[in-house]
Structure formats: structure tokens, C-alpha cells
Motif scaffolding. Structure first.
Motif, PDB file in Angstrom:
ATOM      1  N   LEU A 119       0.822  -1.213   0.000  1.00 20.95           N
ATOM      2  CA  LEU A 119       0.000   0.000   0.000  1.00 20.95           C
ATOM      3  C   LEU A 119       0.854   1.260   0.000  1.00 20.95           C
ATOM      4  O   LEU A 119       0.516   2.247  -0.657  1.00 20.95           O
ATOM      5  CB  LEU A 119      -0.943  -0.014   1.205  1.00 20.95           C
ATOM      6  N   ARG A 120       1.960   1.246   0.720  1.00 19.94           N
ATOM      7  CA  ARG A 120       2.850   2.410   0.719  1.00 19.94           C
ATOM      8  C   ARG A 120       3.455   2.641  -0.658  1.00 19.94           C
ATOM      9  O   ARG A 120       3.554   3.785  -1.117  1.00 19.94           O
ATOM     10  CB  ARG A 120       3.949   2.223   1.764  1.00 19.94           C
ATOM     11  N   HIS A 121       3.867   1.569  -1.332  1.00 18.16           N
ATOM     12  CA  HIS A 121       4.377   1.704  -2.692  1.00 18.16           C
ATOM     13  C   HIS A 121       3.296   2.254  -3.627  1.00 18.16           C
ATOM     14  O   HIS A 121       3.580   3.058  -4.521  1.00 18.16           O
ATOM     15  CB  HIS A 121       4.862   0.342  -3.214  1.00 18.16           C
ATOM     16  N   THR A 122       2.059   1.828  -3.412  1.00 21.79           N
ATOM     17  CA  THR A 122       0.951   2.312  -4.243  1.00 21.79           C
ATOM     18  C   THR A 122       0.737   3.797  -4.042  1.00 21.79           C
ATOM     19  O   THR A 122       0.530   4.545  -5.009  1.00 21.79           O
ATOM     20  CB  THR A 122      -0.342   1.548  -3.905  1.00 21.79           C
ATOM     21  N   HIS A 123       0.780   4.254  -2.805  1.00 26.20           N
ATOM     22  CA  HIS A 123       0.637   5.688  -2.533  1.00 26.20           C
ATOM     23  C   HIS A 123       1.715   6.488  -3.251  1.00 26.20           C
ATOM     24  O   HIS A 123       1.429   7.530  -3.862  1.00 26.20           O
ATOM     25  CB  HIS A 123       0.732   5.945  -1.021  1.00 26.20           C
ATOM     26  N   ARG A 124       2.945   6.020  -3.180  1.00 31.03           N
ATOM     27  CA  ARG A 124       4.048   6.743  -3.823  1.00 31.03           C
ATOM     28  C   ARG A 124       3.861   6.780  -5.342  1.00 31.03           C
ATOM     29  O   ARG A 124       4.178   7.789  -5.991  1.00 31.03           O
ATOM     30  CB  ARG A 124       5.388   6.112  -3.451  1.00 31.03           C
ATOM     31  N   TYR A 125       3.338   5.682  -5.892  1.00 28.11           N
ATOM     32  CA  TYR A 125       3.103   5.636  -7.337  1.00 28.11           C
ATOM     33  C   TYR A 125       2.106   6.723  -7.747  1.00 28.11           C
ATOM     34  O   TYR A 125       2.344   7.469  -8.712  1.00 28.11           O
ATOM     35  CB  TYR A 125       2.581   4.259  -7.743  1.00 28.11           C
TER      36      TYR A 125
ATOM     37  N   TYR B 191      -9.108   7.666 -17.243  1.00 30.13           N
ATOM     38  CA  TYR B 191      -9.891   6.439 -17.124  1.00 30.13           C
ATOM     39  C   TYR B 191      -9.062   5.340 -16.462  1.00 30.13           C
ATOM     40  O   TYR B 191      -9.533   4.635 -15.562  1.00 30.13           O
ATOM     41  CB  TYR B 191     -10.345   5.961 -18.510  1.00 30.13           C
ATOM     42  N   GLN B 192      -7.830   5.182 -16.921  1.00 27.25           N
ATOM     43  CA  GLN B 192      -6.954   4.142 -16.374  1.00 27.25           C
ATOM     44  C   GLN B 192      -6.623   4.424 -14.909  1.00 27.25           C
ATOM     45  O   GLN B 192      -6.556   3.500 -14.089  1.00 27.25           O
ATOM     46  CB  GLN B 192      -5.681   4.039 -17.211  1.00 27.25           C
ATOM     47  N   ALA B 193      -6.408   5.708 -14.578  1.00 21.48           N
ATOM     48  CA  ALA B 193      -6.133   6.078 -13.190  1.00 21.48           C
ATOM     49  C   ALA B 193      -7.335   5.768 -12.300  1.00 21.48           C
ATOM     50  O   ALA B 193      -7.179   5.295 -11.168  1.00 21.48           O
ATOM     51  CB  ALA B 193      -5.782   7.564 -13.099  1.00 21.48           C
ATOM     52  N   GLU B 194      -8.542   6.024 -12.825  1.00 25.33           N
ATOM     53  CA  GLU B 194      -9.756   5.737 -12.062  1.00 25.33           C
ATOM     54  C   GLU B 194      -9.866   4.238 -11.771  1.00 25.33           C
ATOM     55  O   GLU B 194     -10.166   3.829 -10.644  1.00 25.33           O
ATOM     56  CB  GLU B 194     -10.974   6.198 -12.845  1.00 25.33           C
TER      57      GLU B 194
ATOM     58  N   LEU C  85      -7.112   3.280  -9.227  1.00 24.08           N
ATOM     59  CA  LEU C  85      -7.416   3.776  -7.885  1.00 24.08           C
ATOM     60  C   LEU C  85      -8.546   2.969  -7.250  1.00 24.08           C
ATOM     61  O   LEU C  85      -8.522   2.689  -6.046  1.00 24.08           O
ATOM     62  CB  LEU C  85      -7.793   5.255  -7.952  1.00 24.08           C
ATOM     63  N   ALA C  86      -9.534   2.579  -8.058  1.00 29.60           N
ATOM     64  CA  ALA C  86     -10.634   1.764  -7.537  1.00 29.60           C
ATOM     65  C   ALA C  86     -10.112   0.407  -7.062  1.00 29.60           C
ATOM     66  O   ALA C  86     -10.531  -0.096  -6.002  1.00 29.60           O
ATOM     67  CB  ALA C  86     -11.705   1.580  -8.609  1.00 29.60           C
ATOM     68  N   LEU C  87      -9.201  -0.189  -7.826  1.00 31.88           N
ATOM     69  CA  LEU C  87      -8.597  -1.459  -7.416  1.00 31.88           C
ATOM     70  C   LEU C  87      -7.850  -1.294  -6.094  1.00 31.88           C
ATOM     71  O   LEU C  87      -7.957  -2.124  -5.183  1.00 31.88           O
ATOM     72  CB  LEU C  87      -7.642  -1.963  -8.495  1.00 31.88           C
ATOM     73  N   HIS C  88      -7.087  -0.205  -5.998  1.00 26.33           N
ATOM     74  CA  HIS C  88      -6.324   0.067  -4.777  1.00 26.33           C
ATOM     75  C   HIS C  88      -7.254   0.207  -3.571  1.00 26.33           C
ATOM     76  O   HIS C  88      -7.005  -0.372  -2.505  1.00 26.33           O
ATOM     77  CB  HIS C  88      -5.509   1.342  -4.961  1.00 26.33           C
TER      78      HIS C  88
END
Length: 320
Positions: free
Chosen positions: A83-89, A200-203, A206-209
Motif C-alpha cells: 500500500l505504501r508503494h501504491t501511494h508513492r506511485y 480512465y486508467q487512473a480511475e 485507484l478503484a482497485l487500490h
């Protein structure tokens, strides 16, 4: 019935079947160039918990529907790193990348006021996401680290893992709508279309995250809390037995006081378990310890005790 990836599957096969899993792999700290190695071999080589990696890739592969997952074998520290890596991404790469290309794609001339408003909306959205993720880092993740390390926890912890993700998802949908319905695109702007596709891809990402947080991470943390409470209750029971021949302490723990309050308010054992993120068996054990300490066995007796000791007010009694 969906087929799940297994430890013996080659990681290259997994990535060839779903490009989204490339980001999952990266956020676990796994880099490319693993050849023909299996999932288990790559995880072992990179120091990643295999069961946790499989839980996430299988959840994402199946669409990450909003359903709680089986977390019996999930490693909370491994999920924290993910999750921390995801936030940084999102904060350090994806959103700055989208903003850079957005500036190159929209018409920021004085005549196009919509462009400035769209850019302002995007910046405000990113700031909202940043605050949300900062809260998770400084409050939620810090709490979970204390839980993992078996350190003292705050008494009021029920709010920490509540869901705050829907608002940040809805804002991204709103941004797409602003572009598609209201932005005055005077020509075929391929750069702008590319930015909208990126949104769209970011949405989706982010929903997956958010679903991984809500339906894998949060249940795994609640399981840790229950396991910790069960250990505390077990130790408490052993201490009570060892003191059965001597003077028994009548002082209630913070958790026992919470349960007395719930009983006074009319909650059943199942409702207490749901409210405090405990198992019903743990609540039952707590109530036995409370009865032994106070020599009070009935809900009405505990209600009187709670009122006298100012744990509840008379107006709260019986209110659920």
C-alpha cells in the motif's frame, strides 16, 4: 468458478494474461527479468510473502469486487509495504505525469476559461487524495504497525479503518465528465484524448487500490485485532485462575468497560462483537471475566454498575 493463480504458475504467464498485474508486481517490489521462475520462486527471491501476493493478484484478476476476501494467510506487514508503494506511485508519478500532459493538451489561452477551471479542479482533486493518503500513512498505518509490533493501542480505534475511499473515486469520475461534456474541444486533439484515457486508467487503478484496502487490508487488520484480544483474554483468564485463592482484582480493563457500556445500551453479544471488531467467543469470555470480577451476572445489574460508575448516562440505557 474462477480459476486462481497458484504458487507453481510462472510469473511471466500471469503478467501476459492481465497487464494490471504488472503494477501489482511492481508495488510488491518485484522487478522484471525473472525469466521462467514460478510465483513462489520470484517471491522468495524478492523477500515477498507469497500468500499475500497471490491474494492480491487473484483479487485484482477477478475484478476486485467489493466482497471481503479470505485473509487467514495474509501478511499485514507485506500488505503495508504494498500500500505504501501504491501511494508513492499515485502521488509521485501518476498524478504529476497526468498533469504534465494535461498542460500540453489543453488550451490555456485567456479566452478558454474552462481550461483553467479544469486544471484547478484536477489540482484540488490531487490535493484531496494526498490528504487522504497522508492520513492513512500517519494514522492508520502507524496504528497497524503498533498492532503488528504488539505495542499499546489507543482505546478508541473503531474509526481508523472506516472507508473514506468513495469520495476520491467520485471526483475522478466528475473530472472525466467535465472534459467529455463541457470542454470546448475545437479540433481533433489526440493529446487531450490521450490524457482522458489516462484518467480512465487512473480511475480503474485507484478503484482497485481502494478495494484492496477495504476488502483485504481492513479484514486482515481486524483479524489481527481479534487475535490480539483473544490472547489478552486468555492471559486474563489464566491470571484470574491463579488468583482464585487470593484477592481478585475488581478493576475492569478498557475493553471490559467498553463491553459493559454496550450491555447497558442493550446490545447482544453478536452486536457487541460487530461493533468492537471482536469474535462472539471473545465477547463471551470478556463477559465471564466481568461477571467474575464484579460478581454481577445480569444485564440489569451491569446497567446499574455502568450508571453508578458514570460509564453511561440514564438517557443512554437501552438505546442501540
Amino acid at each position: 468458478m474462477p480459476v486462481h493463480y497458484k504458487t507453481t504458475d510462472k510469473l511471466s504467464y500471469v503478467l501476459a494474461n492481465d497487464y494490471r498485474l504488472l503494477q501489482v508486481m511492481s508495488r510488491f517490489g518485484i522487478t522484471l527479468g525473472f525469466g521462467e521462475k514460478t510465483i513462489e520462486q520470484v517471491c522468495l527471491q524478492c523477500g515477498v510473502d507469497t500468500a499475500t501476493f497471490l491474494a492480491v493478484i487473484n483479487y485484482v484478476k477477478d475484478g476486485a469486487t467489493p466482497v471481503q476476501q479470505d485473509v487467514d494467510n495474509v501478511s499485514v506487514p507485506s500488505l503495508l509495504d504494498y500500500l505504501r508503494h501504491t501511494h508513492r506511485y499515485f502521488l509521485d508519478y501518476l498524478f504529476p505525469h497526468i498533469r504534465f500532459h494535461l498542460l500540453n493538451a489543453i488550451d490555456c489561452s485567456v479566452k478558454n476559461e474552462i481550461a483553467f477551471l479544469v486544471l484547478k479542479f484536477f489540482d484540488e482533486y490531487v490535493e484531496e487524495v494526498r490528504k487522504h493518503m497522508d492520513y492513512e500513512e500517519t494514522t492508520v498505518f502507524a496504528y497497524v504497525c503498533r498492532l503488528v509490533d504488539n505495542q499499546a493501542l489507543p482505546a478508541d480505534r473503531g474509526h481508523l479503518l472506516s472507508k473514506h475511499n468513495e469520495s476520491i473515486n467520485s471526483k475522478l469520475r466528475e473530472l472525466k465528465k467535465l472534459f467529455i461534456q463541457y470542454y470546448p474541444q475545437t479540433e481533433n486533439n489526440e493529446r487531450l484524448n490521450s490524457v482522458i484515457i489516462s484518467i480512465y486508467q487512473a480511475e480503474e487503478d485507484l478503484a482497485l487500490h481502494c478495494n484492496v484496502e477495504d476488502y483485504i487490508f481492513a479484514p486482515a487488520v481486524h483479524k489481527l485485532e481479534r487475535d490480539r484480544d483473544d490472547r489478552v483474554v486468555s492471559l486474563s483468564g489464566e491470571e484470574s485462575q491463579s488468583n482464585s485463592q487470593g484477592t481478585l482484582s475488581t478493576e475492569l480493563s478498557a475493553r471490559e468497560q467498553e463491553i459493559v457500556v454496550c450491555v447497558a445500551r442493550g446490545f447482544s453479544n453478536k452486536e457487541i462483537a460487530d461493533k468492537l471488531c471482536l469474535s462472539v467467543n471473545t465477547v463471551t469470555t470478556h463477559r465471564r471475566n466481568i461477571a467474575r470480577k464484579l460478581q454481577i451476572h445480569s444485564p440489569s445489574g451491569l446497567t446499574i454498575y455502568a450508571i453508578v460508575n458514570k460509564l453511561v448516562t440514564l438517557s443512554e440505557v437501552g438505546a442501540v
